[in-house]
Design a protein around this motif. Structure first.
Motif, short mmCIF file in Angstrom:
data_model
loop_
_atom_site.label_atom_id
_atom_site.label_comp_id
_atom_site.label_asym_id
_atom_site.label_seq_id
_atom_site.Cartn_x
_atom_site.Cartn_y
_atom_site.Cartn_z
N ASP A 1 1.08 -0.63 -0.10
CA ASP A 1 0.27 -0.29 0.43
C ASP A 1 0.55 1.34 -0.04
OD1 ASP A 1 -1.88 -1.35 -0.15
OD2 ASP A 1 -2.51 -1.39 2.52
N LYS A 2 2.16 0.68 0.56
CA LYS A 2 3.00 2.19 0.85
C LYS A 2 4.01 2.70 -0.29
CE LYS A 2 4.00 2.14 5.72
NZ LYS A 2 5.09 1.63 6.22
N ILE A 3 4.23 1.41 -0.94
CA ILE A 3 4.58 2.06 -2.32
C ILE A 3 4.21 2.40 -3.60
CG2 ILE A 3 6.80 0.99 -1.18
CD1 ILE A 3 6.24 -1.30 -2.93
N THR A 4 3.00 2.31 -3.38
CA THR A 4 2.06 1.83 -4.46
C THR A 4 2.40 2.90 -5.00
OG1 THR A 4 -0.03 0.07 -4.10
CG2 THR A 4 -0.17 1.66 -5.87
N SER B 1 4.49 4.98 -5.70
CA SER B 1 5.83 5.51 -5.88
C SER B 1 6.29 4.47 -7.71
CB SER B 1 6.84 3.58 -5.38
OG SER B 1 7.65 4.62 -6.17
N PHE B 2 4.30 3.50 -7.48
CA PHE B 2 5.09 2.76 -8.76
C PHE B 2 3.62 3.73 -9.54
CE2 PHE B 2 5.64 -1.57 -5.98
CZ PHE B 2 6.06 -1.61 -6.56
N ALA B 3 2.52 3.50 -9.07
CA ALA B 3 1.69 3.99 -9.90
C ALA B 3 2.47 5.91 -10.85
CB ALA B 3 0.99 5.15 -8.94
N SER B 4 3.41 6.37 -9.71
CA SER B 4 4.44 7.32 -10.40
C SER B 4 4.70 7.40 -11.34
CB SER B 4 4.56 8.46 -9.49
OG SER B 4 5.88 7.60 -9.69
N ILE B 5 5.47 6.38 -12.24
CA ILE B 5 5.36 6.08 -13.43
C ILE B 5 5.34 5.59 -13.95
CG2 ILE B 5 8.31 6.16 -12.91
CD1 ILE B 5 8.14 3.17 -12.30
N TRP C 1 -2.97 3.01 -13.60
CA TRP C 1 -2.41 3.55 -11.77
C TRP C 1 -3.64 3.93 -11.01
CZ3 TRP C 1 -4.92 7.67 -9.68
CH2 TRP C 1 -4.86 9.05 -10.29
N ARG C 2 -4.66 4.03 -11.53
CA ARG C 2 -6.13 3.33 -10.82
C ARG C 2 -5.86 2.29 -10.91
NH1 ARG C 2 -8.27 9.18 -10.61
NH2 ARG C 2 -8.00 10.52 -12.63
N LEU C 3 -5.98 1.40 -11.44
CA LEU C 3 -6.60 -0.03 -10.89
C LEU C 3 -5.33 -0.56 -10.64
CD1 LEU C 3 -9.05 -1.80 -12.07
CD2 LEU C 3 -6.74 -2.59 -13.96
N LEU C 4 -4.24 -0.37 -10.20
CA LEU C 4 -3.81 -0.82 -8.94
C LEU C 4 -3.47 -0.24 -7.61
CD1 LEU C 4 -0.86 -1.98 -8.17
CD2 LEU C 4 -0.10 0.12 -8.34
N PHE C 5 -4.75 0.78 -7.49
CA PHE C 5 -4.89 1.18 -5.98
C PHE C 5 -6.53 0.53 -5.32
CE2 PHE C 5 -2.11 5.23 -7.05
CZ PHE C 5 -1.72 5.32 -5.63
N VAL C 6 -7.32 0.01 -7.17
CA VAL C 6 -8.18 -0.53 -6.57
C VAL C 6 -8.06 -1.77 -6.48
CG1 VAL C 6 -10.82 -1.55 -7.66
CG2 VAL C 6 -10.15 1.06 -7.52
N ILE C 7 -7.36 -2.66 -6.97
CA ILE C 7 -6.89 -4.40 -6.69
C ILE C 7 -5.57 -4.35 -4.94
CG2 ILE C 7 -4.94 -5.70 -7.27
CD1 ILE C 7 -5.52 -4.52 -10.50
N VAL C 8 -4.59 -3.71 -4.83
CA VAL C 8 -4.54 -3.60 -3.37
C VAL C 8 -5.86 -3.11 -2.55
CG1 VAL C 8 -2.84 -2.53 -2.36
CG2 VAL C 8 -2.23 -2.97 -4.50
N GLY C 9 -6.79 -2.11 -2.84
CA GLY C 9 -7.23 -2.46 -2.02
C GLY C 9 -8.26 -3.30 -1.32
N VAL C 10 -8.84 -3.45 -2.56
CA VAL C 10 -9.97 -4.95 -2.46
C VAL C 10 -9.13 -6.38 -1.21
CG1 VAL C 10 -11.33 -6.45 -3.77
CG2 VAL C 10 -11.39 -4.47 -4.15
N ILE C 11 -7.88 -5.84 -2.05
CA ILE C 11 -7.11 -7.36 -1.60
C ILE C 11 -6.81 -7.28 0.43
CG2 ILE C 11 -4.32 -8.29 -0.83
CD1 ILE C 11 -4.96 -8.25 -4.46
N THR D 1 2.39 -6.67 -9.97
CA THR D 1 1.25 -6.76 -10.84
C THR D 1 1.62 -5.18 -11.77
OG1 THR D 1 0.88 -7.54 -8.15
CG2 THR D 1 -0.77 -6.03 -9.91
N ALA D 2 2.64 -3.98 -11.06
CA ALA D 2 2.33 -3.10 -11.52
C ALA D 2 3.11 -3.10 -13.10
CB ALA D 2 3.25 -2.10 -10.77
N TYR D 3 3.78 -4.06 -13.56
CA TYR D 3 4.28 -4.18 -15.00
C TYR D 3 2.82 -4.66 -15.53
CZ TYR D 3 7.27 -6.33 -18.19
OH TYR D 3 7.34 -7.47 -19.52
N GLY D 4 2.59 -6.01 -14.58
CA GLY D 4 1.30 -6.39 -15.73
C GLY D 4 0.65 -5.18 -15.98
N LEU D 5 -0.36 -4.65 -15.06
CA LEU D 5 -1.28 -3.57 -15.85
C LEU D 5 -0.36 -2.50 -16.78
CD1 LEU D 5 -2.43 -2.91 -12.04
CD2 LEU D 5 -3.45 -3.90 -13.59
N ALA D 6 0.48 -2.16 -16.61
CA ALA D 6 1.38 -1.60 -17.38
C ALA D 6 1.76 -1.91 -19.04
CB ALA D 6 2.87 -0.68 -17.08
#
Length: 542
Positions: free
Chosen positions: A82-85, A87-91, A229-239, A211-216
């Motif tokens: 959650d903390k580093i999401t 960081s991934f989303a930023s790129i 990057w938006r979908l990344l936050f949703v996936i991690v939040g649901v988990i 996960t971020a690589y796959g979404l990218a």
């Protein structure tokens, strides 16, 4: 001793314990109602005198490791994810979509830890006053919901607001896990378990990176319904929400309510931790223990060392993806003329880093090797301490590795040396784990432990607040000042580690020479919620 198949009953309602809000000298004992003793005291009268053989002890320990430590590890992995999401989303397009500048992005990380800092004492207080497992489970569910909502903001203000709420909610997890570890494990077992659940940060880094690589990749192919990057936050939040529910259902508030233990095993758990001289906890907030905490030099040493070791962490957590992108570009510039598609050499743990040009895909994958180093390395360190029981020596060794890491990042011109330094940064939490285990093992009295935990984690927040600010936007992509700060902070932390060791070893020596004892008729004194100052039989783990 055989336990009948009925409910565990409570013990005597009056017994010799330390009086609440009283000034107590070492060894002084007074009579008071059981409500001011530890939560384990009521059951301790039934377990008193029971002996546990090695085979039974191993069986109980396996159950605790599976259900308690295992789940804490998974939650801690997701917390770090959650903390580093961001960081991934930023790129992955977050900064472009929300029009976030370099200086604004630095405050994204700082805002999280500022909220963490402000809410740390209220969160820690709630963990003492209310059932701990249900309380931390509620915090987990709430932060998962906020993480899902992070996919909604359309501008910088909305995004940083979600990070503030996330920091507030995550402030309960680490102090809760310190308290839960001290409930279930003997002092000599605690460092190893903390190394495991803390090392699961690396597992979170691996999962998040891939996960971020796959979404990218899907985003490049145009097959995602919303930006990656938006979908990344949703996936991690649901988990995270699902894990919070599981945590409430699986983890009991006290070991004697564990659904996975038999009646006899519940009593034997009490006897297992008797040598800790601490117990399960106490829901009465005791002002005499608060005063004692703030007169204990260890509190201030913990606070200062946390600031020093977390300044590097605060920066790297938020900027690690940019480091990856920087390393990849340097590598590709050098090798492009030789072979664009050639794979990197095997650097750590058989993980291959593939050169993929100037895009961000390779940068996303490069967090995985560092996560693997952290996950495997910290578990190995924990096993080493379980064998030799010298945690402060390991803290010194870990800090020396961190200094080498900082030097590799800051000074060599070779990008290979810098990349090795980046991967070795996965071992940076060694000192952090050591000091968490010192709170768990070396701080007796539940209110005092809560104060120590909260104050130490406030130092953790201060360091992480400062960390992102060492990454000066005008110095991108090398960030020279941040790398030098890593070396300086870890060097200074060595001094604090030495002072902590001296203070604890000197206290043990003085107590050994005095050889004072609690009154012989003080039954179950181990669960009377005595502090380490009040109990002359207490010894600090080194």
């Amino acid at each position: 001793m055989t336990i009948q198949e009925n409910e565990i009953t409570t013990g005597p309602k009056d017994l010799g314990i330390v009086e609440k809000n009283a000034t107590v000298e070492v060894g002084e004992v007074k009579d008071l109602n059981i409500k001011n003793a530890d939560l384990a005291m009521e059951v301790a009268f039934q377990s008193y005198g029971m002996e546990i053989d090695e085979a039974t002890n191993r069986k109980i320990l396996r159950k605790i490791d599976l259900y308690v430590c295992g789940l804490m590890g998974i939650v801690y992995a997701v917390q770090y994810l959650d903390k580093i999401t961001n960081s991934f989303a930023s790129i992955m397009g977050l900064r472009t979509d929300l029009h976030i500048s370099g200086s604004q992005y630095s405050w994204v990380g700082s805002a999280f830890y500022l909220a963490y800092l402000v809410f740390e004492f209220p969160a820690s207080y709630s963990l003492q006053r209310f059932p701990i497992a249900k309380t931390v489970g509620a915090f987990i569910i709430a932060w998962g919901f906020v993480l899902c909502m992070t996919a909604l903001p359309k501008n910088y203000g909305g995004f940083i607001t979600t990070r503030i709420f996330l920091g507030m909610l995550e402030s309960a997890v680490t102090p809760a896990f310190v308290l839960i570890t001290s409930q279930w494990y003997k002092s000599e077992e605690q460092f190893t378990r903390m190394s495991f659940w803390s090392g699961c940060n690396g597992l979170g880094s691996i999962i998040g990176s891939l996960t971020a690589y796959g979404l990218a990749k899907r985003q490049e192919a145009g097959t995602l319904p919303i930006p990656g990057w938006r979908l990344l936050f949703v996936i991690v939040g649901v988990i995270t929400i699902a894990l919070g529910i599981v945590f409430i259902l699986v983890i009991p508030d006290v070991p004697t309510k564990a659904w996975f233990l038999t009646k006899e095993e519940k009593l034997l758990v009490v006897e297992r931790i008797r040598t800790n001289k601490q117990g399960f906890g106490n829901r009465n907030f005791k002002m005499d223990q608060v005063k004692e905490a703030f007169t204990d030099m260890r509190l201030y040493l913990n606070f200062v060392v946390m600031i020093l070791i977390e300044i590097p962490n605060g920066g790297m957590t938020n900027f690690q993806s940019k480091f990856c992108l920087y390393f990849k570009r340097k590598r590709n510039l050098k090798k492009r003329k030789i072979d664009k598609n050639r794979e990197f050499t095997n650097i750590f743990l058989g993980i291959l880093l593939t050169g993929l040009g100037y895009d961000t895909l390779g940068a996303l994958k490069m967090s995985a090797p560092q996560g693997a180093v952290e996950f495997v390395g910290l578990i190995l360190v924990g096993l080493l301490v379980s064998r030799f029981q010298h945690r402060m020596f390991i803290a010194v060794l870990g800090t020396l590795i961190n200094i080498v890491t900082g030097c590799l990042l800051a000074f060599p011109k070779s990008h290979k040396a810098q990349l090795v330094g980046y991967f070795l940064f996965g071992l940076s939490p060694i000192c952090f784990i050591c000091y968490l285990s010192c709170i768990s093992s070396n701080t007796a009295g539940h209110t005092k432990k809560v104060i120590f935990s909260a104050t130490t984690l406030i130092g953790y927040c201060v360091g992480n607040l400062i960390g992102p600010q060492t990454f000066i936007a005008t110095q991108a992509p090398t960030y020279t000042s941040a790398k030098i700060a890593i070396v300086v902070c870890y060097s200074l932390s060595l001094v604090i580690i030495g002072l902590t060791y001296y203070l604890n070893s000197r206290a043990n020596k003085i107590r050994d020479e005095k050889n004072e004892r609690l009154p012989a008729d003080f039954v179950n004194a181990e669960f009377a919620d005595l502090t380490d100052f009040q109990n002359p039989e207490f010894r600090y783990a080194l």
